[in-house]
Scaffold this motif. Structure first.
Motif, PDB file in Angstrom:
ATOM      1  N   ASP A   1      -8.612   3.915  -6.063  1.00 48.01           N
ATOM      2  CA  ASP A   1      -7.503   4.119  -7.010  1.00 48.01           C
ATOM      3  C   ASP A   1      -6.190   3.537  -6.488  1.00 48.01           C
ATOM      4  OD1 ASP A   1      -9.040   5.711  -8.897  1.00 48.01           O
ATOM      5  OD2 ASP A   1      -9.001   7.283  -7.380  1.00 48.01           O
ATOM      6  N   ILE A   2      -6.189   3.018  -5.267  1.00 44.29           N
ATOM      7  CA  ILE A   2      -4.985   2.441  -4.663  1.00 44.29           C
ATOM      8  C   ILE A   2      -5.096   0.916  -4.693  1.00 44.29           C
ATOM      9  CG2 ILE A   2      -3.528   2.383  -2.600  1.00 44.29           C
ATOM     10  CD1 ILE A   2      -3.750   5.166  -3.921  1.00 44.29           C
ATOM     11  N   MET A   3      -4.038   0.249  -5.109  1.00 43.25           N
ATOM     12  CA  MET A   3      -3.994  -1.216  -5.255  1.00 43.25           C
ATOM     13  C   MET A   3      -4.956  -1.701  -6.353  1.00 43.25           C
ATOM     14  SD  MET A   3      -1.568  -1.796  -3.205  1.00 43.25           S
ATOM     15  CE  MET A   3      -1.483  -3.523  -3.653  1.00 43.25           C
ATOM     16  N   THR A   4      -4.959  -0.967  -7.466  1.00 49.73           N
ATOM     17  CA  THR A   4      -5.768  -1.388  -8.612  1.00 49.73           C
ATOM     18  C   THR A   4      -4.998  -2.320  -9.539  1.00 49.73           C
ATOM     19  OG1 THR A   4      -5.108   0.657  -9.727  1.00 49.73           O
ATOM     20  CG2 THR A   4      -7.261   0.638  -8.627  1.00 49.73           C
TER      21      THR A   4
ATOM     22  N   ALA B   1      -7.306  20.936  -6.855  1.00 48.39           N
ATOM     23  CA  ALA B   1      -6.364  19.980  -6.258  1.00 48.39           C
ATOM     24  C   ALA B   1      -5.417  19.442  -7.326  1.00 48.39           C
ATOM     25  CB  ALA B   1      -7.115  18.841  -5.598  1.00 48.39           C
ATOM     26  N   LYS B   2      -4.160  19.291  -6.965  1.00 43.10           N
ATOM     27  CA  LYS B   2      -3.150  18.821  -7.914  1.00 43.10           C
ATOM     28  C   LYS B   2      -3.303  17.329  -8.201  1.00 43.10           C
ATOM     29  CE  LYS B   2       1.395  18.193  -7.085  1.00 43.10           C
ATOM     30  NZ  LYS B   2       2.776  18.548  -6.687  1.00 43.10           N
ATOM     31  N   VAL B   3      -3.433  16.537  -7.132  1.00 41.41           N
ATOM     32  CA  VAL B   3      -3.609  15.089  -7.265  1.00 41.41           C
ATOM     33  C   VAL B   3      -4.798  14.666  -6.400  1.00 41.41           C
ATOM     34  CG1 VAL B   3      -2.567  12.816  -7.008  1.00 41.41           C
ATOM     35  CG2 VAL B   3      -1.114  14.784  -7.534  1.00 41.41           C
TER      36      VAL B   3
ATOM     37  N   THR C   1      -3.032  20.961   1.911  1.00 38.02           N
ATOM     38  CA  THR C   1      -2.266  20.263   0.875  1.00 38.02           C
ATOM     39  C   THR C   1      -3.118  20.145  -0.377  1.00 38.02           C
ATOM     40  OG1 THR C   1      -1.130  18.196   0.286  1.00 38.02           O
ATOM     41  CG2 THR C   1      -3.027  18.005   1.742  1.00 38.02           C
ATOM     42  N   ASP C   2      -2.452  20.023  -1.534  1.00 35.04           N
ATOM     43  CA  ASP C   2      -3.193  19.833  -2.785  1.00 35.04           C
ATOM     44  C   ASP C   2      -3.065  18.410  -3.315  1.00 35.04           C
ATOM     45  OD1 ASP C   2      -0.563  19.930  -3.598  1.00 35.04           O
ATOM     46  OD2 ASP C   2      -0.800  21.645  -4.943  1.00 35.04           O
ATOM     47  N   CYS C   3      -2.507  17.508  -2.493  1.00 30.03           N
ATOM     48  CA  CYS C   3      -2.458  16.085  -2.834  1.00 30.03           C
ATOM     49  C   CYS C   3      -3.392  15.346  -1.876  1.00 30.03           C
ATOM     50  CB  CYS C   3      -1.041  15.528  -2.715  1.00 30.03           C
ATOM     51  SG  CYS C   3       0.108  16.250  -3.904  1.00 30.03           S
ATOM     52  N   VAL C   4      -4.494  14.810  -2.392  1.00 30.89           N
ATOM     53  CA  VAL C   4      -5.564  14.340  -1.522  1.00 30.89           C
ATOM     54  C   VAL C   4      -5.956  12.899  -1.849  1.00 30.89           C
ATOM     55  CG1 VAL C   4      -7.876  14.817  -0.617  1.00 30.89           C
ATOM     56  CG2 VAL C   4      -6.459  16.710  -1.460  1.00 30.89           C
ATOM     57  N   LEU C   5      -6.079  12.117  -0.784  1.00 29.58           N
ATOM     58  CA  LEU C   5      -6.617  10.762  -0.888  1.00 29.58           C
ATOM     59  C   LEU C   5      -7.962  10.758  -0.181  1.00 29.58           C
ATOM     60  CD1 LEU C   5      -6.364   7.733  -1.584  1.00 29.58           C
ATOM     61  CD2 LEU C   5      -5.151   7.426   0.577  1.00 29.58           C
TER      62      LEU C   5
ATOM     63  N   ILE D   1       0.838  -1.203   0.000  1.00 29.31           N
ATOM     64  CA  ILE D   1       0.000   0.000   0.000  1.00 29.31           C
ATOM     65  C   ILE D   1       0.871   1.250   0.000  1.00 29.31           C
ATOM     66  CG2 ILE D   1      -1.711   1.329   1.313  1.00 29.31           C
ATOM     67  CD1 ILE D   1      -2.731  -1.399   2.415  1.00 29.31           C
ATOM     68  N   ALA D   2       1.895   1.258   0.847  1.00 24.98           N
ATOM     69  CA  ALA D   2       2.793   2.412   0.951  1.00 24.98           C
ATOM     70  C   ALA D   2       3.443   2.723  -0.387  1.00 24.98           C
ATOM     71  CB  ALA D   2       3.863   2.147   2.010  1.00 24.98           C
ATOM     72  N   ALA D   3       3.900   1.688  -1.091  1.00 27.79           N
ATOM     73  CA  ALA D   3       4.564   1.896  -2.379  1.00 27.79           C
ATOM     74  C   ALA D   3       3.596   2.506  -3.388  1.00 27.79           C
ATOM     75  CB  ALA D   3       5.105   0.562  -2.900  1.00 27.79           C
ATOM     76  N   ASP D   4       2.357   2.041  -3.393  1.00 30.26           N
ATOM     77  CA  ASP D   4       1.383   2.557  -4.351  1.00 30.26           C
ATOM     78  C   ASP D   4       0.983   3.992  -4.018  1.00 30.26           C
ATOM     79  OD1 ASP D   4       0.137   1.872  -6.741  1.00 30.26           O
ATOM     80  OD2 ASP D   4      -1.765   1.406  -5.766  1.00 30.26           O
ATOM     81  N   VAL D   5       0.804   4.275  -2.729  1.00 36.96           N
ATOM     82  CA  VAL D   5       0.465   5.638  -2.298  1.00 36.96           C
ATOM     83  C   VAL D   5       1.602   6.606  -2.651  1.00 36.96           C
ATOM     84  CG1 VAL D   5       0.122   7.109  -0.257  1.00 36.96           C
ATOM     85  CG2 VAL D   5      -1.162   4.975  -0.496  1.00 36.96           C
ATOM     86  N   ARG D   6       2.815   6.192  -2.391  1.00 36.88           N
ATOM     87  CA  ARG D   6       3.981   7.038  -2.690  1.00 36.88           C
ATOM     88  C   ARG D   6       4.049   7.343  -4.182  1.00 36.88           C
ATOM     89  NH1 ARG D   6       7.477   3.753  -0.918  1.00 36.88           N
ATOM     90  NH2 ARG D   6       7.208   4.304   1.290  1.00 36.88           N
ATOM     91  N   ALA D   7       3.817   6.322  -5.015  1.00 31.16           N
ATOM     92  CA  ALA D   7       3.895   6.505  -6.467  1.00 31.16           C
ATOM     93  C   ALA D   7       2.776   7.401  -6.993  1.00 31.16           C
ATOM     94  CB  ALA D   7       3.834   5.138  -7.155  1.00 31.16           C
ATOM     95  N   LYS D   8       1.593   7.308  -6.402  1.00 30.91           N
ATOM     96  CA  LYS D   8       0.439   8.023  -6.948  1.00 30.91           C
ATOM     97  C   LYS D   8       0.196   9.383  -6.313  1.00 30.91           C
ATOM     98  CE  LYS D   8      -1.868   3.846  -8.540  1.00 30.91           C
ATOM     99  NZ  LYS D   8      -2.822   2.748  -8.263  1.00 30.91           N
ATOM    100  N   LEU D   9       0.691   9.595  -5.076  1.00 34.00           N
ATOM    101  CA  LEU D   9       0.420  10.857  -4.382  1.00 34.00           C
ATOM    102  C   LEU D   9       1.682  11.637  -4.008  1.00 34.00           C
ATOM    103  CD1 LEU D   9      -2.415   9.101  -2.655  1.00 34.00           C
ATOM    104  CD2 LEU D   9      -2.781  11.473  -3.292  1.00 34.00           C
ATOM    105  N   GLY D  10       2.843  11.157  -4.417  1.00 36.83           N
ATOM    106  CA  GLY D  10       4.054  11.972  -4.330  1.00 36.83           C
ATOM    107  C   GLY D  10       4.921  11.793  -3.102  1.00 36.83           C
TER     108      GLY D  10
END
Length: 399
Positions: free
Chosen positions: A225-228, A217-219, A194-198, A71-80
């Motif tokens: 959308d996480i772990m798809t 919002a930027k992202v 923040t402009d990066c939002v989950l 999960i951490a890897a996917d969040v990092r890749a998609k939300l910066g």
């Protein structure tokens, strides 16, 4: 010869099954378990019986798991990987806490924005009475953690005894990220931080995403959308992502099942081959009902049933017996009343929407109604009946 009337309507039976492990042939196990139950209990399968399989054993047989690190890897890749706004999560150790650990491991700082007075499915952070006393307007007021504590103190969940504000705060810190907590109900409030939002809401996620994107919002990602897709060989769910996931171990989650239309069709065919009966089959998760005491709406899954056979499409099309008895046939009784009502049921055609005699029959989706019945039947604990057989659901007074 007088036609024999069936004296029993709908019956819901929990079916005992073996403990399911990854790689098990679920189609064979479900079919054999239902047939063995019928033999041992002395009942027969009929056309339009419904065999329902809990999503948990489907995902388990698929091996559809992911770790906190995935999960951490996917969040990092998609939300910066910097400051991430995590908004509108539900308050749940089973459903969200372990996801939050993974999210926090994939960011340097989490701004956690909680809806109040309750989360999306009804878990209360503070009572409406306390809001009224404090003069707080939850639709407009944004509260800091300090202001929340000043006004409302510590509020433990009535069923779990957990102060979720403190619990989530500590989880983020333990996962290596900074944390700031705010309380608000309008999505745009997070953009002050923040402009990066989950966004972690379930049933309102499409609207929340739309509002955030329109506000600049930027992202914007949702839990769906996480772990798809697979991360380092993990499981995934291409449609729902983390939605519908449950805690498996302290560092692993079981995701919502995927690609299971073939399973329901397989079980349907196996039963037909074995008995000559055409049954319907569905995979079900949470039912859709609300607890009147705790005010918690059960449905934390994105849908009640992600996979089902064609005969479960649609809504009931029923007449209200008490309406007919009290109105159309108020002067009849006994066999004469029974015959008149039976004739009305046999004569019904097409959709009954708008027909006064159908008012109060609540035309919900069949899969939501039957899935809720099955969830209540199987429970969520130690009953050991992850398959439910529903008989007579499509009967009516004339059957």
């Amino acid at each position: 010869m007088e036609e024999k009337t069936r004296r029993v309507g709908t019956v819901s039976r929990g079916i005992r099954c073996p403990i399911i492990r990854e790689g098990d042939d679920l189609g064979t196990i479900v079919t054999e378990s239902v047939l063995e139950a019928a033999k041992s209990e002395g009942f027969e399968l009929r056309d339009r019986d419904v065999i329902s399989i809990t999503e948990s054993i489907v995902a388990r047989a698929q091996g559809n798991y992911a770790t906190v690190d995935d999960i951490a890897a996917d969040v990092r890749a998609k939300l910066g990987g910097e400051t991430v706004g995590v908004i509108f999560p539900i308050l749940s150790r089973n459903r969200f806490a372990i996801c939050l650990r993974g999210i926090a491991k994939g960011a340097k700082k989490i701004v956690l924005m909680l809806s109040y007075p309750s989360d999306e499915v009804g878990n209360e952070l503070v009572s409406l009475d306390k809001l009224d006393e404090a003069g707080v307007n939850p639709y407009s007021d944004v509260l800091t953690l300090e202001r929340y504590r000043e006004l409302f103190g510590v509020n433990k969940h009535p069923f779990t005894g957990i102060d979720y504000v403190d619990y989530y705060c500590n989880l983020v810190r333990e996962s290596g990220a900074e944390v700031e907590i705010v309380f608000a109900n309008h999505a745009k409030a997070i953009l002050d931080y923040t402009d990066c939002v989950l966004t972690c809401d379930i049933h309102t996620r499409a609207r929340t995403k739309r509002i955030l994107k329109a506000a600049g919002a930027k992202v914007v990602c949702g839990l769906d959308d996480i772990m798809t897709s697979s991360v380092n060989g993990s499981g995934y769910n291409e449609k729902y992502g983390l939605l519908g996931s449950n805690k498996s171990t302290e560092d692993k989650i079981k995701l919502f099942p995927r690609d299971s239309q073939s399973l329901v069709l397989d079980v349907q065919k196996r039963i037909l081959d074995a008995t000559g009966k055409h049954v319907e089959v569905m995979v079900y998760g949470d039912g859709a009902f609300k607890d009147p005491q705790g005010k918690i709406w059960e449905l934390a899954d994105p849908v009640v049933s992600p996979f089902f056979t064609e005969g479960l499409v649609g809504t009931p099309n029923e007449l209200k017996l008490k309406y007919l008895a009290d109105n159309d046939f108020k002067d009849l009784s006994g066999e004469e009343l029974k015959a008149a009502i039976s004739d009305s049921i046999r004569a019904k055609e097409g959709s009954l929407v708008g027909n006064m005699a159908s008012q109060g029959t609540t035309p919900r989706q069949l899969t939501d109604l039957i899935g809720s019945l099955c969830d209540l039947t199987s429970g969520s604990g130690d009953k050991g009946t992850p398959v439910v057989l529903v008989q007579g659901y499509f009967d009516n007074y004339t059957t």
